[in-house]
Design a protein around this motif. Structure first.
Motif, mmCIF file in Angstrom:
data_model
loop_
_atom_site.group_PDB
_atom_site.id
_atom_site.type_symbol
_atom_site.label_atom_id
_atom_site.label_comp_id
_atom_site.label_asym_id
_atom_site.label_seq_id
_atom_site.Cartn_x
_atom_site.Cartn_y
_atom_site.Cartn_z
ATOM 1 N N LEU A 121 2.617 12.063 29.500
ATOM 2 C CA LEU A 121 4.068 12.335 30.297
ATOM 3 C C LEU A 121 4.672 12.335 28.579
ATOM 4 C CD1 LEU A 121 2.839 9.522 32.936
ATOM 5 C CD2 LEU A 121 3.497 11.974 33.323
ATOM 6 N N PHE A 122 3.622 11.700 27.616
ATOM 7 C CA PHE A 122 4.488 11.287 27.263
ATOM 8 C C PHE A 122 5.338 12.596 26.530
ATOM 9 C CE2 PHE A 122 4.288 6.530 27.673
ATOM 10 C CZ PHE A 122 5.736 6.147 27.213
ATOM 11 N N ASN A 123 4.146 13.527 25.568
ATOM 12 C CA ASN A 123 4.030 14.655 25.435
ATOM 13 C C ASN A 123 5.236 15.556 25.867
ATOM 14 O OD1 ASN A 123 3.233 17.878 25.013
ATOM 15 N ND2 ASN A 123 3.406 16.252 23.067
ATOM 16 N N PHE A 124 5.261 15.057 27.004
ATOM 17 C CA PHE A 124 6.170 16.243 28.069
ATOM 18 C C PHE A 124 7.430 15.539 28.308
ATOM 19 C CE2 PHE A 124 7.800 16.581 32.714
ATOM 20 C CZ PHE A 124 8.135 17.867 32.620
ATOM 21 N N ILE A 125 7.866 14.381 28.319
ATOM 22 C CA ILE A 125 9.387 13.552 28.455
ATOM 23 C C ILE A 125 9.846 14.357 26.733
ATOM 24 C CG2 ILE A 125 10.316 11.888 28.021
ATOM 25 C CD1 ILE A 125 8.201 10.852 29.711
ATOM 26 N N GLY A 126 8.698 14.237 25.651
ATOM 27 C CA GLY A 126 9.547 14.967 24.275
ATOM 28 C C GLY A 126 9.696 15.952 24.659
ATOM 29 N N LYS A 127 9.278 17.490 24.973
ATOM 30 C CA LYS A 127 9.949 18.230 25.111
ATOM 31 C C LYS A 127 10.529 18.608 25.632
ATOM 32 C CE LYS A 127 5.004 20.369 24.640
ATOM 33 N NZ LYS A 127 3.938 20.566 25.394
ATOM 34 N N ILE A 128 10.760 17.800 27.547
ATOM 35 C CA ILE A 128 12.294 17.542 27.664
ATOM 36 C C ILE A 128 13.261 17.160 26.894
ATOM 37 C CG2 ILE A 128 13.188 16.389 29.670
ATOM 38 C CD1 ILE A 128 11.966 18.436 31.121
ATOM 39 N N LEU A 129 12.865 16.498 26.125
ATOM 40 C CA LEU A 129 14.775 15.733 25.518
ATOM 41 C C LEU A 129 15.246 16.898 24.569
ATOM 42 C CD1 LEU A 129 16.311 13.775 25.175
ATOM 43 C CD2 LEU A 129 14.629 12.853 22.616
#
Length: 413
Positions: A121-129
Motif C-alpha cells: 500500500l505504501f508503495n502504491f501511495i508513493g506512485k500516486i504521489l
C-alpha cells in the motif's frame, strides 16, 4: 528549476510514448473504478502496472453506486479527480496508514504494519504521489519534513532529526533537551537505550540499539543516546514504510530531478504555492463560458468580491471550492490543467465543450432569468465554477461565501 523539471518530465513522456508506440501488443491504460470501493479498485488495478503505464496517459471511468458508468470523457479532469480522491483516502489518519504531527503534517503510522499488505500500500501511495507531481496535479496535503526528506537522495549535512521531534513528540523532545543540558550524573536517571510505547492499549518496550534495554546511559554517551532516540522516533520504526513509499515515488520521479529541490521546495511541488492567491494572474488565465465574459457585471462583481470582501483564508477556500486545492500551481494559473473556468449555471452540463455562437446566444437570452436562491457549484475535476447570474453584488457575496464555507461542491444549488 521548476521549468527545468517540467522539461525533463516532457522529454521522459515523449520517450515513454515512443516506446509504447513501438510495441506490438496493446498496453492497457483504461480502468473502471467503483465509487463505493475507490481506493481498493485503484490499488487492485494499478499496483502491478509497469512504470511505462504509470508515465503514460491513464484513463479512468467511474462506476456509480447503481453499478452504471458515469457519463463523461476523461480529458485530464476525471483523472485529476481520481488522483485527488485516492490521495485524500490514503492520507486520512482514519485509514491507519498515516498519522498527524502536532503541526498538522503527515507521516507513516508506526502501527500501519497492522494493516494487511501495508508495504504494498505504501508503495502504491508513493506512485500516486509521484504521478501527481509528474502530471502537475496539486494535492491538498502536507507531509512531515522528516518524512519528506527521504525522497531526496542528496543529504543535508546540517540536518538534525532531533529538531523534528519538537513537532512529532514534544514531551520526548523536552526530556531529551533536559538530558542534553543536564549537569549531574546522567546514570542516576536510570535511562537505557530503549523506549516504552503504548501500542493499541498495550505497553511495549523497544530497543533503539541491540539489547538496548540492558545498556545504561551515562554522561559520556548522552549525546549518542539523544541521537539514537531521535533517529528511532523519526526513522527507524517506520523505515520499511518509508522505503516502500520512496521506491514507489521514484517509479515516476527520478532522483536526479528531485535532488534539485530542498525539502520545503519539494512540499511546494506537491501542494502548490502557499502565498496569497494572485488574482491578477487568475484573471489573465481564466476561461469564460455560457455567456459570461470579463466585462459582464457578475464577473466584475466576482473579482471585486474576491479582492475587497474576502479575506486571504476565504480566497483559499474559494480556490479549494473550484479546484480542490487551496493553493495555486507553482508556475501560476497558466499551468493549471484543465484551465480555471467560470460558466453561467444555466449552461447545460450535457452540451459540448466550448462556446458555439448558438450556445452563447441561448445563454445570453436566459442569463438574466437565474433565481437568486441558487448557490454557486463546482466541478473540481474540471476546475470549473458554475456561477448563477445574480441580480446584485450583495447576493453574490452572500451566496459565494456560504457555498465555499459549506463546501457545497458538485451540483448543490
Amino acid at each position: 528549476r521548476v521549468k527545468i523539471l517540467q522539461m525533463f518530465i516532457e522529454r521522459d513522456k515523449e520517450k515513454e510514448c515512443n516506446e509504447i508506440s513501438s510495441l506490438r501488443y496493446h498496453t492497457k491504460n483504461y480502468y473502471e473504478i467503483h465509487r463505493t470501493n475507490l481506493f481498493g479498485d485503484a490499488f487492485r488495478s494499478l499496483q502491478s502496472a509497469s512504470s511505462s503505464t504509470w508515465k503514460n496517459t491513464i484513463r479512468i471511468s467511474f462506476i456509480n453506486q447503481q453499478g452504471l458508468a458515469e457519463a463523461g470523457i476523461d480529458q485530464n479532469g476525471i483523472f485529476k479527480e481520481f488522483i485527488q480522491d485516492v490521495t485524500r483516502q490514503a492520507f486520512d489518519p482514519a485509514f491507519n496508514l498515516f498519522k498527524v504531527t502536532e503541526n498538522r503534517t503527515l507521516y507513516p503510522s508506526p502501527i500501519s504494519d497492522r494493516t494487511e499488505n501495508y508495504l504494498y500500500l505504501f508503495n502504491f501511495i508513493g506512485k500516486i504521489l509521484g504521478k501527481a507531481v509528474y502530471e502537475q496535479i496539486v494535492l491538498d496535503i502536507e507531509l512531515a519534513p522528516f518524512f519528506l526528506r527521504h525522497l531526496i537522495s542528496r543529504k543535508n549535512l546540517n540536518y538534525s532529526c532531533f529538531d523534528d521531534l519538537m513537532f512529532l513528540d514534544r514531551d520526548l523532545y523536552t526530556n531529551l533537551n533536559f538530558i542534553k543540558h543536564y549537569d549531574g550524573d546522567v546514570s542516576s536517571l536510570a535511562l537505557t537505550y530503549s523506549i516504552d510505547e503504548d501500542v493499541l492499549g498495550e505497553l511495549m518496550t523497544y530497543d533503539i540499539i541491540p539489547c538496548g534495554r540492558h545498556i545504561n546511559v551515562t554522561s559520556d554517551d548522552k549525546i549518542v543516546y539523544i541521537h539514537r532516540m531521535s533517529v528511532y522516533r523519526t526513522y527507524t520504526r517506520i523505515k520499511s514504510q518509508i522505503k516502500m513509499f520512496t521506491d514507489g515515488f521514484k517509479t515516476l520521479m527520478k532522483p536526479e530531478w528531485i535532488n534539485m529541490f530542498s525539502v520545503p521546495e519539494l512540499q511546494q511541488l506537491i501542494s502548490g504555492e502557499s502565498s496569497d492567491i494572485d488574482l491578477e494572474d487568475l484573471k489573465t488565465n481564466v476561461v469564460y463560458q455560457g455567456g459570461y465574459h470579463r466585462t459582464h457585471p457578475v464577473i466584475k462583481w466576482l473579482w471585486q468580491t474576491l479582492e475587497q470582501d474576502f479575506t486571504r483564508e476565504e480566497r483559499a477556500l474559494f480556490l479549494r471550492f473550484v479546484t480542490s486545492s487551496g493553493r495555486a500551481p507553482l508556475l501560476g494559473f497558466r499551468a493549471l490543467n484543465p484551465p480555471f473556468t467560470i460558466r453561467c449555471l444555466e449552461s447545460s452540463e450535457h452540451e459540448e465543450e466550448g462556446d458555439s455562437l448558438g450556445r452563447i446566444f441561448r445563454n445570453m437570452i436566459s442569463i438574466n432569468r437565474t433565481s437568486s436562491e441558487r448557490l454557486p457549484s463546482s466541478s473540481t475535476c474540471f476546475n470549473l465554477l458554475k456561477l448563477p447570474s445574480y441580480k446584485t453584488r450583495r447576493i453574490l457575496v452572500d451566496k459565494l461565501r456560504y457555498a465555499i464555507k459549506a463546501n457545497a461542491g458538485f451540483e448543490l444549488s
